[in-house]
Design a protein around this motif. Structure first.
Motif, mmCIF file in Angstrom:
data_model
loop_
_atom_site.group_PDB
_atom_site.id
_atom_site.type_symbol
_atom_site.label_atom_id
_atom_site.label_comp_id
_atom_site.label_asym_id
_atom_site.label_seq_id
_atom_site.Cartn_x
_atom_site.Cartn_y
_atom_site.Cartn_z
ATOM 1 N N TYR A 155 0.793 -1.232 0.000
ATOM 2 C CA TYR A 155 0.000 0.000 0.000
ATOM 3 C C TYR A 155 0.827 1.285 0.000
ATOM 4 O O TYR A 155 0.481 2.224 -0.726
ATOM 5 C CB TYR A 155 -0.980 0.023 1.176
ATOM 6 N N PRO A 156 1.908 1.417 0.801
ATOM 7 C CA PRO A 156 2.685 2.662 0.750
ATOM 8 C C PRO A 156 3.169 3.007 -0.661
ATOM 9 O O PRO A 156 3.190 4.174 -1.055
ATOM 10 C CB PRO A 156 3.857 2.374 1.692
ATOM 11 N N VAL A 181 7.265 11.688 2.005
ATOM 12 C CA VAL A 181 6.001 11.573 2.733
ATOM 13 C C VAL A 181 6.258 11.193 4.183
ATOM 14 O O VAL A 181 5.647 11.737 5.115
ATOM 15 C CB VAL A 181 5.077 10.532 2.065
ATOM 16 N N LEU A 182 7.185 10.271 4.406
ATOM 17 C CA LEU A 182 7.505 9.820 5.761
ATOM 18 C C LEU A 182 8.047 10.962 6.617
ATOM 19 O O LEU A 182 7.649 11.129 7.780
ATOM 20 C CB LEU A 182 8.517 8.679 5.693
ATOM 21 N N MET A 183 8.906 11.785 6.039
ATOM 22 C CA MET A 183 9.532 12.864 6.800
ATOM 23 C C MET A 183 8.588 14.047 7.009
ATOM 24 O O MET A 183 8.585 14.670 8.074
ATOM 25 C CB MET A 183 10.806 13.339 6.086
ATOM 26 N N ARG A 204 1.959 7.417 9.386
ATOM 27 C CA ARG A 204 0.535 7.127 9.163
ATOM 28 C C ARG A 204 0.077 7.577 7.791
ATOM 29 O O ARG A 204 -0.861 7.011 7.224
ATOM 30 C CB ARG A 204 -0.321 7.795 10.238
ATOM 31 N N ALA A 205 0.742 8.616 7.234
ATOM 32 C CA ALA A 205 0.354 9.130 5.925
ATOM 33 C C ALA A 205 0.551 8.095 4.828
ATOM 34 O O ALA A 205 -0.150 8.111 3.815
ATOM 35 C CB ALA A 205 1.162 10.386 5.598
ATOM 36 N N GLY A 213 -3.129 16.222 2.936
ATOM 37 C CA GLY A 213 -1.842 16.426 3.586
ATOM 38 C C GLY A 213 -0.723 16.781 2.635
ATOM 39 O O GLY A 213 0.364 17.173 3.059
ATOM 40 N N TRP A 214 -0.977 16.672 1.321
ATOM 41 C CA TRP A 214 0.029 17.020 0.317
ATOM 42 C C TRP A 214 -0.161 18.477 -0.048
ATOM 43 O O TRP A 214 -1.150 18.853 -0.672
ATOM 44 C CB TRP A 214 -0.138 16.120 -0.902
#
Length: 357
Positions: free
Chosen positions: A165-166, A195-197, A202-203, A281-282
């Motif tokens: 999924y990621p 995205v992780l940073m 959770r994103a 969130g982007w």
């Protein structure tokens, strides 16, 4: 894009090497030479067949896949993509040939392991479910039914979706971004790291719930309809479609097309919601979906149910089916090619068990 090309090249070289090695093992097996580790080899062959099937089928329909996602996430007040033909022409005119395949390298890097896990999981789930079913009194000689295939397909879909999924989440963003996107994701690994940073771990699983809920009917129905339709054709032999006990490639493609059409129609609204939640969130999503470079805030969703409510309230029920036409055009050859390629590659590699067994 450079890192994406390197990933694709490396993946391709590894795949070719694996295919050659497995083909040699299959040849030795046919000649009576016993290879070491038959169980492990069978698993590798099955995974290789599933991975190849996914890569071939997805690349064949990459332009339609990208257009579908663009239609799903674009702003309803600033329409740039208006239908399949117009949308493809617009991408060609504004981004060129490479624009039609933007994100496909990353998509294949995701879909190859996803497809490998999905087909292998279906094989194993089918055997396990049938074994459990035969433990019940009176079912000792039972065979796979459409309902059992539906359960096996749903299990395979959940496992494959969760495992990759990621990559799917980042691939959706890579597909949506254009040359004018303020901050570019340079490839799969750069996207995952960014995205992780910036948004937290959770994103990477934002939109996972509607994805899993959607994959149950989608993958479940794909396998169930495909296998059940094949079984019915072999037994009833209508219209002279069956030669002996085997279906021709064209007939198998038709079975895959029917399976894909049923599955995607049922699960499509959940796919739309998944894509929209992935954009939350982007910070650059607004300029991408509006195309005007303004810092207009994108819609925020508190969860799957909230995303459904806001989408229907703001844009109407039809918004849940944005991009359905290019997806329908895409899914027919995609699912068909995937199923047939999987069976053909398993024949070449000498895998005894097929999904229909």
């Amino acid at each position: 894009m450079a890192s994406e090309d390197v990933i694709g090249k490396t993946t391709g070289e590894s795949a070719v090497s694996t295919i050659v090695n497995l083909a040699e093992e299959a040849k030795l097996a046919r000649e009576g030479v016993k290879a070491p580790g038959p169980a492990f080899l069978s698993i590798c062959k099955s995974l290789a067949a599933g991975g190849i099937a996914g890569g071939v089928s997805r690349t064949a329909v990459a332009p339609l896949e990208r257009l579908k996602i663009l239609l799903q996430v674009q702003n309803s007040h600033n329409i740039k993509y208006n239908g399949t033909i117009q949308g493809l022409k617009y991408i060609w005119r504004t981004e060129g040939f490479r624009g039609l395949f933007r994100g496909n390298g990353t998509n294949c890097a995701r879909i190859v392991p996803n497809s490998a896990v999905k087909f292998f999981s279906y094989d194993e789930a089918s055997r396990s479910i049938l074994w459990l079913y035969r433990q019940q009194p009176g079912n000792e000689d039972a065979q796979m039914t459409p309902l059992l295939r539906l359960g096996a397909g749903a299990t395979a879909g959940i496992i494959a979706m969760s495992a990759t999924y990621p990559m799917d989440m980042v691939r959706g963003r890579l597909t949506v971004q254009t040359e004018n996107t303020p901050h570019q994701y340079r490839g799969l690994f750069h996207g995952l790291k960014t995205v992780l940073m910036e948004e937290g771990p959770r994103a990477l699983y934002r939109g996972w719930l509607p994805s899993v809920i959607g994959v149950i009917p989608y993958v479940g129905l794909n396998f169930s309809v495909y296998e059940s339709l094949k079984e019915w054709l072999v037994k009833s032999r209508p219209f002279g479609l069956v030669d002996g006990s085997e279906l021709g490639v064209t007939t198998k493609l038709a079975c895959g097309a029917a399976a894909g059409t049923v599955g995607q129609t049922v699960a499509y609204p959940l796919d739309v919601i998944r894509r929209r939640m992935q954009m939350v969130g982007w910070k650059d999503a607004a300029s991408i979906v509006t195309g005007d470079g303004r810092s207009k805030a994108s819609v925020e969703y508190c969860g799957m149910v909230d995303a459904f409510k806001k989408t229907v309230r703001n844009e109407g029920f039809g918004a849940l089916y944005k991009g359905l036409i290019p997806n329908s055009v895409k899914v027919v050859p995609s699912i068909s090619i995937a199923f047939v390629t999987y069976e053909v590659v398993k024949d070449v590699l000498g895998v005894e068990m097929r999904i229909s067994d």
